[in-house]
Design a protein around this motif. Structure first.
Motif, PDB file in Angstrom:
ATOM      1  N   GLY A   1      23.967   0.298  69.437  1.00 41.46           N
ATOM      2  CA  GLY A   1      23.443   0.736  68.158  1.00 41.46           C
ATOM      3  C   GLY A   1      23.424  -0.306  67.070  1.00 41.46           C
ATOM      4  O   GLY A   1      23.095   0.003  65.921  1.00 41.46           O
TER       5      GLY A   1
ATOM      6  N   ASP B   1      21.961  -3.210  64.724  1.00 41.85           N
ATOM      7  CA  ASP B   1      20.643  -3.362  64.128  1.00 41.85           C
ATOM      8  C   ASP B   1      20.011  -2.031  63.732  1.00 41.85           C
ATOM      9  O   ASP B   1      18.847  -1.992  63.345  1.00 41.85           O
ATOM     10  N   THR B   2      20.768  -0.956  63.831  1.00 41.93           N
ATOM     11  CA  THR B   2      20.384   0.331  63.268  1.00 41.93           C
ATOM     12  C   THR B   2      21.522   0.783  62.363  1.00 41.93           C
ATOM     13  O   THR B   2      22.672   0.852  62.808  1.00 41.93           O
TER      14      THR B   2
ATOM     15  N   ARG C   1      19.124   2.061  71.117  1.00 44.13           N
ATOM     16  CA  ARG C   1      18.422   0.983  70.436  1.00 44.13           C
ATOM     17  C   ARG C   1      16.957   1.368  70.289  1.00 44.13           C
ATOM     18  O   ARG C   1      16.457   2.234  71.035  1.00 44.13           O
TER      19      ARG C   1
ATOM     20  N   ALA D   1      18.574  -4.873  69.264  1.00 44.37           N
ATOM     21  CA  ALA D   1      19.818  -4.635  70.009  1.00 44.37           C
ATOM     22  C   ALA D   1      19.587  -4.791  71.497  1.00 44.37           C
ATOM     23  O   ALA D   1      19.866  -3.902  72.289  1.00 44.37           O
ATOM     24  N   THR D   2      19.062  -5.945  71.902  1.00 46.72           N
ATOM     25  CA  THR D   2      18.826  -6.201  73.312  1.00 46.72           C
ATOM     26  C   THR D   2      20.128  -6.166  74.088  1.00 46.72           C
ATOM     27  O   THR D   2      21.203  -6.410  73.562  1.00 46.72           O
TER      28      THR D   2
ATOM     29  N   THR E   1      23.614  -3.251  72.900  1.00 47.22           N
ATOM     30  CA  THR E   1      24.758  -3.542  72.040  1.00 47.22           C
ATOM     31  C   THR E   1      25.141  -2.356  71.153  1.00 47.22           C
ATOM     32  O   THR E   1      25.441  -2.513  69.978  1.00 47.22           O
TER      33      THR E   1
END
Length: 696
Positions: free
Chosen positions: A121, A123-124, A110, A115-116, A119
């Protein structure tokens, strides 16, 4: 080695039919990387040169006005990758790479405060050979948008571009923190066979066969990996197979690959930090004394076409993939929650790149992806499935979009870049748990991008951009599954949620202080509209807008022909929910500080060459909340890791030994805040291993 040399053979006539199918279907261009030679993220002269050529007119990622890191196959050979492919990102500034150690549950990486809680990867935007890897609405334990990369082994990787921020219009869903573009090897590369042994029962056998048949280059890679965990009830069995055929026909480079991955795993789960600190539990024990379990299998067929010379021309990708995944996590001493994905993916990309000398270029095209299959989470008791489900959906998710990206050099030292995407969503969601929530969903999102690069002097470039990115809506957001219960229950709610967008602003510099010495930095401010967070019951809820601010600094230095060093510091100044829900904390669980340092030494020794690598990695001030309600703010323990690796190459043999030290007893690079306290996966303080490879 220039990747163009990988394609020097002529395709057999049977591939002409495949190319025709790809062109008439939904295909598009993978972002071109074939026109550039390799660069290393560790300090070397070629990396320094490439770091400072953003003013060039190129559709390659190095021409973007953004923070960028390039990882080459050569550098990956100096890393301790081990059981988790996310270790290839450990040297990248600002990227948190996680060793999950929960079987084959998914690599974790992350960046930029997204992506707290690890999670995998999300949000990428992650692409491999032009094929998107993010999994929409995954139920096998990782939420919406994870990128499962366990099917990739180190031998398969030719190059990885890590692009910070959503500046490139060539990447679609999940491009909020940025994008990762991975290009697989094509050959010719040396054939080899390798064996390795690691702590805690790790053993790996790998085979690389690179051959030419008439005018076709064949690359076959097989990898078999087995390991036990540091925890008593943990183990993984994983097998990977990759076969790629490549050739040149006229003005095009063509490739066709098939890959197959299969794994089975047992996982020990997580333990409460307060229990560990007071000695109430054994660090090697299993959560609830009930191990989790999982399995995965995926098979993909991928066709690619790109220009043979330069960047001008058309590119295409077409693919089909079968994806199956199961993960069971223990929620008590007798109960598992078992997530399952059984999906089929079909799609492609098609694009054309127009180049106007060294003054301007325009790339435009479209892409399409269809995701059809089942996604469910079910309650098991005493190792047997019950009639109760968290959710159970039949999905038919169609996403398609158009993109354009252009650049223009106003002067030899000043370049403008602009781009835009328009993506449409056409979903058919059949909710088996609450049939009343079944629905058809249609929506669209537009994300513009603009940036500039100014070469103030030959040694100094500055750049800036303003860009928007997006994340598709999760099926669970649209079609609510409610509380745990049986299939076919009454009720259900349909929500008209919009795709979640971010607006990102970056400003940065790249500086060549002296030959072999570079420095770079970037500051960013990201506003995320409508942050959707997975809840413990498997539902998704909006926690409102979130803000992320931070900066990253990096320097690389080559000292003669033997020594090179690097260092980076990443600081997340702010990562918070702007309007938190009642009885929830405002700070997001991401580390405030991140340090990375490393050095490499190369020396002829006898008849061979010795390469020594040392890397240090630290994350600190990672907040989490405990209590009921979860409003008590705490900080996770500082996490440090030291990697050492020595490699000796002599003639056709390569010997390597490595060690990993994680000195903080109860620190972990992956942890979760809960009402009772911090849940962590204890790691061994020391791991060692050795390998031998024979090239032929």
């Amino acid at each position: 080695m220039n990747a163009l040399a990988n394609f020097t053979r002529r395709l057999p006539s049977s591939l002409t039919l495949i190319a025709g199918v790809a062109c008439t279907g939904a295909a598009a261009a993978q972002p071109s990387v074939q026109t550039l030679g390799e660069v290393s993220v560790t300090a070397n002269d070629e990396a320094a040169e490439r770091q400072h050529r953003r003013t060039a007119v190129t559709s390659d990622s190095t021409g973007l006005p953004s923070g960028l890191s390039v990882i080459t196959a050569e550098e990956i050979g100096t890393l301790n990758v081990g059981r988790d492919i996310s270790n290839v990102f450990r040297r990248v500034p600002g990227v948190v790479a996680n060793n999950i150690d929960q079987g084959d549950t998914g690599n974790g990486f992350r960046m930029r405060g997204f992506a707290t809680q690890g999670t995998h990867g999300a949000d990428t935007a992650v692409y491999v050979d032009g094929v998107p890897q993010n999994m929409p609405s995954s139920q096998a334990g990782a939420g919406h948008g994870p990128a499962y990369l366990e099917w990739i082994t180190p031998d398969m990787i030719g190059r990885i571009d890590v692009i910070k921020g959503p500046i490139s219009a060539l990447y679609g869903d999940q491009n909020r923190a940025g994008a990762v573009n991975l290009a697989t090897q094509s050959g010719p590369i040396p054939s080899s066979v390798g064996l390795s042994l690691e702590s805690h029962g790790g053993r790996r056998a790998s085979l690389v066969l690179s051959n030419s048949f008439n005018e076709v280059q064949s690359l076959l890679i097989a990898d078999s990996y087995r390991t036990d965990s540091y925890r008593r009830d943990g183990k993984t069995a994983r097998d990977n197979l990759f076969w790629k055929l490549s050739t040149r026909v006229g003005d095009g480079l063509y490739s066709l690959r098939i890959n197959h991955y299969k794994s089975d795993a047992v996982a020990a789960g997580y333990l409460l930090l307060p229990d560990l600190q007071r000695g109430a539990v054994d660090p090697r024990s299993t959560q609830f004394n009930l191990p989790g379990f999982g399995s995965g299998e995926r098979t993909a067929l991928v066709f690619n076409r790109s220009p043979a010379v330069g960047e001008e021309g058309w590119s295409a990708t077409a693919y089909a993939e079968r994806f199956e995944r199961v993960r069971g996590t223990a929620s008590s001493s007798v109960q598992h929650t078992v997530g399952s994905d059984d999906r089929h993916f079909y799609g492609g990309r098609l694009a054309h790149n127009l180049v106007f000398g060294d003054k301007a270029s325009l790339i435009f095209g479209g892409e399409l992806r269809r995701d059809a299959g089942d996604a469910s989470r079910r309650i098991w008791r005493s190792w047997l499935p019950t009639a109760n489900y968290v959710n159970n959906q039949q999905l038919d998710l169609l996403t398609y979009g158009l993109f354009a990206q252009g650049q223009y050099r106003l002067a030899s030292n000043f370049k403008l870049l602009g781009g835009v995407r328009r993506d449409w969503f056409d979903y058919d969601i059949q909710n088996r748990k609450l049939p009343g929530a079944s629905t058809v969903y249609k929506d669209a999102v537009t994300t513009p991008k603009i940036g500039a690069v100014w070469g103030i002097t030959p040694a100094l470039e500055v750049f800036a951009n303003v860009a928007e990115g997006f994340r598709s809506p999760a099926a669970e957001q649209i079609s609510s599954s409610g509380a745990t219960g049986p299939l076919g229950a009454a009720g259900g709610t349909v929500y008209g949620v919009a795709p979640s967008k971010v607006k990102s602003r970056d400003i940065g510099f790249a500086f060549t202080a002296a030959p072999g010495w570079t420095a770079s930095g970037v500051a960013y401010h990201t506003l995320n509209q409508d942050e959707i967070v997975a809840q413990p019951d498997g539902s998704y809820k909006s926690v409102g807008d979130t803000t992320r601010k931070g900066y990253e600094l990096e320097t690389r230095l080559r000292l003669g022909s033997r020594w090179s060093v690097y260092g980076s510091y990443g600081r997340i100044v702010e990562a918070r929910v702007n309007n938190p829900l009642p009885n929830t904390g405002a700070r997001l669980s991401v580390p405030e500080h991140q340090f990375k340092l490393g050095a490499e030494y190369r020396q002829r020794l006898g008849a061979g060459r010795l390469t020594l690598n040392v890397d240090a990695y630290l994350t600190a001030n990672n907040p989490y909340y405990v209590g009921t309600p979860q409003t008590q703010l705490h900080m996770m323990p500082t996490y440090t890791r030291y990697d050492l690796k020595a490699t000796y190459d002599r003639e056709n043999l390569q010997f390597s030994v490595f060690a990993i030290f994680q000195p903080h007893r109860f620190a972990s690079d992956i942890a979760y805040g809960s009402s009772a306290g911090l849940l962590i996966s204890p790691q061994p303080r020391t791991q060692v291993g050795a390998s031998v490879r024979y090239f032929f």
